[in-house]
Design a protein around this motif. Structure first.
Motif, mmCIF file in Angstrom:
data_model
loop_
_atom_site.group_PDB
_atom_site.id
_atom_site.type_symbol
_atom_site.label_atom_id
_atom_site.label_comp_id
_atom_site.label_asym_id
_atom_site.label_seq_id
_atom_site.Cartn_x
_atom_site.Cartn_y
_atom_site.Cartn_z
ATOM 1 N N SER A 30 2.940 5.870 -7.734
ATOM 2 C CA SER A 30 2.924 4.578 -7.048
ATOM 3 C C SER A 30 1.953 3.626 -7.731
ATOM 4 O O SER A 30 0.982 4.048 -8.363
ATOM 5 C CB SER A 30 2.513 4.743 -5.576
ATOM 6 N N ILE A 36 3.579 -0.283 -3.635
ATOM 7 C CA ILE A 36 3.047 -0.573 -2.299
ATOM 8 C C ILE A 36 2.380 -1.941 -2.371
ATOM 9 O O ILE A 36 1.408 -2.128 -3.108
ATOM 10 C CB ILE A 36 2.047 0.506 -1.856
ATOM 11 N N TRP A 75 3.101 -6.743 3.000
ATOM 12 C CA TRP A 75 4.446 -6.912 3.543
ATOM 13 C C TRP A 75 4.969 -8.330 3.313
ATOM 14 O O TRP A 75 6.178 -8.542 3.281
ATOM 15 C CB TRP A 75 4.467 -6.572 5.033
ATOM 16 N N HIS A 118 7.454 -0.626 -0.833
ATOM 17 C CA HIS A 118 6.961 -0.409 0.528
ATOM 18 C C HIS A 118 5.999 -1.552 0.863
ATOM 19 O O HIS A 118 5.116 -1.882 0.072
ATOM 20 C CB HIS A 118 6.220 0.923 0.653
ATOM 21 N N LEU A 157 1.493 5.866 5.407
ATOM 22 C CA LEU A 157 2.498 5.965 4.347
ATOM 23 C C LEU A 157 2.135 7.056 3.352
ATOM 24 O O LEU A 157 3.000 7.849 2.924
ATOM 25 C CB LEU A 157 2.610 4.612 3.649
ATOM 26 N N HIS A 202 7.415 3.971 -7.099
ATOM 27 C CA HIS A 202 7.122 3.288 -5.840
ATOM 28 C C HIS A 202 6.102 2.179 -6.076
ATOM 29 O O HIS A 202 5.200 2.306 -6.911
ATOM 30 C CB HIS A 202 6.562 4.273 -4.794
ATOM 31 N N THR A 205 11.201 1.606 -5.744
ATOM 32 C CA THR A 205 11.202 1.532 -4.285
ATOM 33 C C THR A 205 9.968 0.780 -3.819
ATOM 34 O O THR A 205 8.839 1.119 -4.204
ATOM 35 C CB THR A 205 11.214 2.940 -3.672
ATOM 36 N N GLU A 211 9.066 -0.936 9.130
ATOM 37 C CA GLU A 211 9.182 -1.950 8.085
ATOM 38 C C GLU A 211 9.090 -3.347 8.682
ATOM 39 O O GLU A 211 9.778 -3.681 9.640
ATOM 40 C CB GLU A 211 10.495 -1.804 7.318
#
Length: 512
Positions: free
Chosen positions: A105, A139, A142, A157, A168, A137, A155, A176
């Protein structure tokens, strides 16, 4: 001693580098040290992260020596987006979360003193680099989830707090949250070339500039339509391709501007005020320079209204990017490089009062004032301009007769798209897309020889064209031929290109 590891991304210009964030806890008196060329904002992460950890309910800051290493240590690090990776490494070293999920990540995000995760700049280029490196990933705050998901193959997050980050990393389900979808665009009437009554020569100059990606200089008294035409240039340019749109979006992200859930397909338009500083126009900053207006106009249009009112240093700073399509900003700690392949449109009055040449006794400027005003645009800058076009006032009778008869942007854009398609077919094997990008040697050696080259030789002999001017005239001739659907420029195309380059009357040339 306990060790935790996480990864983030260091940004120097658009150049992104994966950065390993290592946290070692223990072995000395209680204090926190950050090594690896951090800037002031990153050094302050010690206090932010300490307070955020204590207020998030995940424990307290280790009461030991905490050494945080940012590797590669030789790369300057700037920004607050390393906060999330630093805290993740501390949580691993404190046995709060496992290391496993962090090995694949990258993390980006600033933390507040209450443990909330806040937006940062440069998420899109950072996630792009992570995806290219095979990281699985990302992170991010949001707020940036839609932006980060523009990148395929990784991906994403989104987290809003340290509690969500810890959940997480432990493998728990985190609800989400997505930022609000982009609002439906307000149905305002787009600027259209049909709004421009008359000025047929100037409309033709705008069309040629759009078709070949050429730079343009509009001269004329106030109120004749210079700004009106410049604002309508982006409307007749073709949509951006996927790679171009991603590049434009990455620059916007790095500048802290909004990037929606869809890539921007329309060419950007930047119009800085004439009081803008050099740093605002070309980019700048004390540690790692940030992009300026010329980079925000990448793949689009940079419009400098009242161009002679810009400072000489600002105008002269455009010389190199006009030729290379890039701007390199050197500082003591780093050299940042940004793309800057834009179309430059200059607009200027004929004199300080703007009335020169309108009617007798209308201009109040002295001859010396008119000369000084004209000299504010230096010869090297004007030599880099492809098309010079003079606009003159239209009579009321002419404007009434021309009302409603002007072509719309959609009609002109269709011709521009056809010309661009012919250019792409011809130039793609050579690695170029528009005539304005083709270097002089390629024009002379790899493309068919146009007719009427003797006209350029005569202009050079008479001192009317520089060597750069010859190449620019040739590029213009190719664009005019593309608009006409010709296989290669004819003598009339070269003659018209020469007139447009020098700012001569072109209506007679076109009719002839």
């Amino acid at each position: 001693m306990r060790l935790g590891r996480a990864r983030s991304v260091g940004l120097v210009g658009l150049q992104a580098t994966l950065v390993d964030v290592e946290a070692s806890v223990g072995g000395g008196l209680p204090r926190t040290v950050i090594v690896g060329l951090p800037d002031a904002a990153l050094n302050e992460a010690r206090e932010r992260c300490r307070a955020a950890l204590g207020n998030s309910g995940l424990g307290t800051w280790p009461q030991h020596l905490v050494t945080i290493n940012l590797s590669p240590a030789s790369l300057p690090k700037a920004g607050t987006h390393f906060d999330l990776a630093i805290l993740a490494a501390i949580l691993v070293a404190s046995d709060v979360v496992p290391q496993l999920r962090l090995d694949d990540s990258v993390l980006m995000g600033e933390v507040g003193l209450d443990g909330s995760v806040r937006p940062v700049r440069g998420v899109l280029p950072a996630v792009l680099r992570a995806a290219e490196a095979g990281v699985g990933h990302a992170i991010v705050p949001w707020h940036h989830v839609r932006e980060a998901r523009l990148v395929e193959g990784i991906t994403v997050h989104g987290v809003g707090s340290l509690q969500e980050l810890a959940a997480l990393l432990r493998g728990a389900e985190v609800p989400e949250r997505l930022p609000d979808a982009d609002p439906e665009p307000v149905s305002l009437r787009e600027p259209d070339l049909a709004d421009v009554a008359g000025q047929l020569e100037a409309r033709w100059a705008i069309e040629v500039a759009a078709a070949g990606g050429h730079h343009l200089y509009l001269k004329g008294p106030p109120g004749v339509g210079k700004t009106l035409l410049a604002e309508r240039l982006p409307g007749i340019l073709p949509d951006l391709g996927a790679a171009e749109a991603l590049e434009v979006a990455a620059i916007r992200s790095l500048s802290g501007l909004h990037v929606g859930s869809e890539l921007p397909r329309r060419p950007p338009f930047a119009s800085p005020h004439h009081s803008a500083t050099v740093a605002a126009v070309v980019g700048g900053g004390s540690a790692i320079p940030q992009p300026g207006a010329i980079s925000l106009a990448h793949r689009g249009v940079l419009f400098l209204d009242e161009a002679p009112e810009f400072s000489a240093r600002t105008l002269e700073a455009l010389r190199t990017p006009l030729e290379s399509g890039r701007i390199e900003l050197a500082r003591v700690r780093a050299v940042a490089s940004y793309p800057a392949r834009f179309q430059l449109v200059l607009a200027a009055n004929p004199c300080p009062c703007g009335q020169s040449g309108l009617r007798s006794n209308a201009c109040t400027c002295t001859p010396m004032a008119v000369r000084r005003y004209g000299e504010r645009l230096s010869g090297p800058i004007l030599d880099r301009i492809d098309i010079t076009q003079t606009l003159r006032p239209m009579t009321q009778a002419y404007l009434r007769a021309a009302r409603g008869s002007a072509e719309s942007s959609a009609v002109v854009a269709a011709r521009v798209a056809s010309a661009r398609a012919r250019q792409l077919e011809r130039l793609a094997p050579l690695g170029y897309r528009t005539n304005a990008e083709v270097p002089g040697p390629v024009l002379r050696q790899d493309l068919p020889r146009p007719g009427g080259v003797a006209l350029l030789d005569q202009a050079v002999t008479r001192g009317l064209l520089s060597a750069r001017g010859v190449d620019k005239t040739m590029r213009l001739a190719w664009t005019i031929a593309d608009l006409a659907g010709a296989a290669k420029p004819r003598q009339t195309d070269v003659q018209l290109a020469l007139a447009m380059r020098r700012g001569d009357e072109i209506e007679e040339v076109r009719c002839g």
